[in-house]
Design an enzyme around this catalytic site. Structure first.
Site, PDB file in Angstrom:
ATOM      1  N   SER A   1       0.852  -1.193   0.000  1.00 11.16           N
ATOM      2  CA  SER A   1       0.000   0.000   0.000  1.00 11.16           C
ATOM      3  C   SER A   1       0.884   1.238   0.000  1.00 11.16           C
ATOM      4  O   SER A   1       1.988   1.227   0.565  1.00 11.16           O
ATOM      5  CB  SER A   1      -0.892   0.022   1.237  1.00 11.16           C
ATOM      6  OG  SER A   1      -1.588   1.258   1.328  1.00 11.16           O
TER       7      SER A   1
ATOM      8  N   TYR B   1      -2.544  -1.493  10.345  1.00  6.26           N
ATOM      9  CA  TYR B   1      -2.503  -1.718   8.896  1.00  6.26           C
ATOM     10  C   TYR B   1      -1.282  -1.052   8.280  1.00  6.26           C
ATOM     11  O   TYR B   1      -0.556  -1.667   7.490  1.00  6.26           O
ATOM     12  CB  TYR B   1      -3.780  -1.158   8.273  1.00  6.26           C
ATOM     13  CG  TYR B   1      -3.861  -1.318   6.775  1.00  6.26           C
ATOM     14  CD1 TYR B   1      -4.184  -2.539   6.198  1.00  6.26           C
ATOM     15  CD2 TYR B   1      -3.618  -0.238   5.919  1.00  6.26           C
ATOM     16  CE1 TYR B   1      -4.262  -2.691   4.824  1.00  6.26           C
ATOM     17  CE2 TYR B   1      -3.706  -0.374   4.544  1.00  6.26           C
ATOM     18  CZ  TYR B   1      -4.016  -1.597   4.001  1.00  6.26           C
ATOM     19  OH  TYR B   1      -4.093  -1.738   2.646  1.00  6.26           O
TER      20      TYR B   1
END
Length: 258
Positions: free
Chosen positions: A144, A157
């Site tokens: 990401s 995350y």
């Protein structure tokens, strides 16, 4: 067809991007194994593929954070196909709404167990099959853009995706001599079913702060994954391919940088 008769495993292929990735490989001639951690989720992904007229896939249930389930899944894949050419580590715990000062250590750990430990466990099992093949294999991890530019209230995350950055480089370094390539696709905003719950105003603001003006589609991410899995990338390993419409390139979003 770039992937005719290749055997591909896509983890987390129960919805959204995972289904899109699986669909692309099926369309390009691969034999695809879709994975999900629950029977309900796996059936949802299979139904989406079936509705698209795509049939060349098998379902393999398994929680990637549980090594016993991972080993069982790979035993079944090996019995069915005898090989594995491409692994796409897509499954992830999003860790939404976990605030740093109130989240429980177990919640933090669970995100890391899926996103980081799970990626490691699945990759290790895949490599044990790949090294036995004449034509080795390739692994694509889903990272990401938040691993370089953190977002609010997603600390577990963000941490896990930073780990995926490092894991990708380390795997590429260790596995290159075995003929196995390892790369990563790092998305930014992707249109998923979660966007259906957003107001038009929030969607407009998000898009105004993406230099290209729109979030990625599942197909955008799938094409990036397919490129790294293909022979066109045969001398690429340990790389991070960012697909975020230019968000990582800009210093400040448009509504601030005025």
């Amino acid at each position: 067809m770039r992937f005719k008769d290749k055997v591909v495993l896509v983890t987390g292929a129960t919805r959204n991007t995972g289904v899109s990735i699986a669909a692309l490989f099926i369309r390009e001639g691969a034999k695809v194994c879709i994975n999900g951690c629950t029977e309900k989720g796996l059936q949802k992904g299979a139904s989406e593929l079936n509705r698209a007229g795509l049939k060349n896939f098998d379902q393999f249930i398994g929680d990637i954070s549980d090594i016993v389930q991972v080993e069982k899944m790979f035993q079944l894949i090996k019995e069915k196909y005898g090989r594995l050419d491409i692994l796409v580590n897509n499954a992830a715990n999003q860790g939404v709404g976990m605030k740093f000062d109130t989240m429980k250590p177990d919640d933090f750990l669970q995100v890391l167990k899926v996103n980081l430990l799970g990626t490691f466990q699945v990759s290790q099992q895949a490599v044990r099959i790949m090294v036995e093949q004449k034509s080795k294999g390739t692994i694509i991890n889903l990272g990401s853009n938040v691993s370089k530019r953190a977002i609010h209230d997603r600390i577990a995350y963000v941490t896990s995706k930073g780990g995926i950055d490092a894991l990708t480089k380390a795997m590429a370094t260790d596995l290159g001599s075995k003929g196995i390539r390892v790369n990563m696709v790092a998305p930014g905003y992707i249109y998923t079913d979660r966007w259906d719950e957003l107001s038009p105003e929030v969607k407009k603001r998000r898009r105004s702060n993406i230099p290209l003006g729109s979030e990625a589609s599942g197909e955008d991410i799938s094409q990036a994954v397919a490129f790294l899995a293909s022979d066109a990338a045969k001398n690429i390993t340990g790389e991070r391919l960012v697909v975020d419409g230019g968000c990582s390139a800009q210093h400040l979003p448009l509504d601030i940088d005025l």
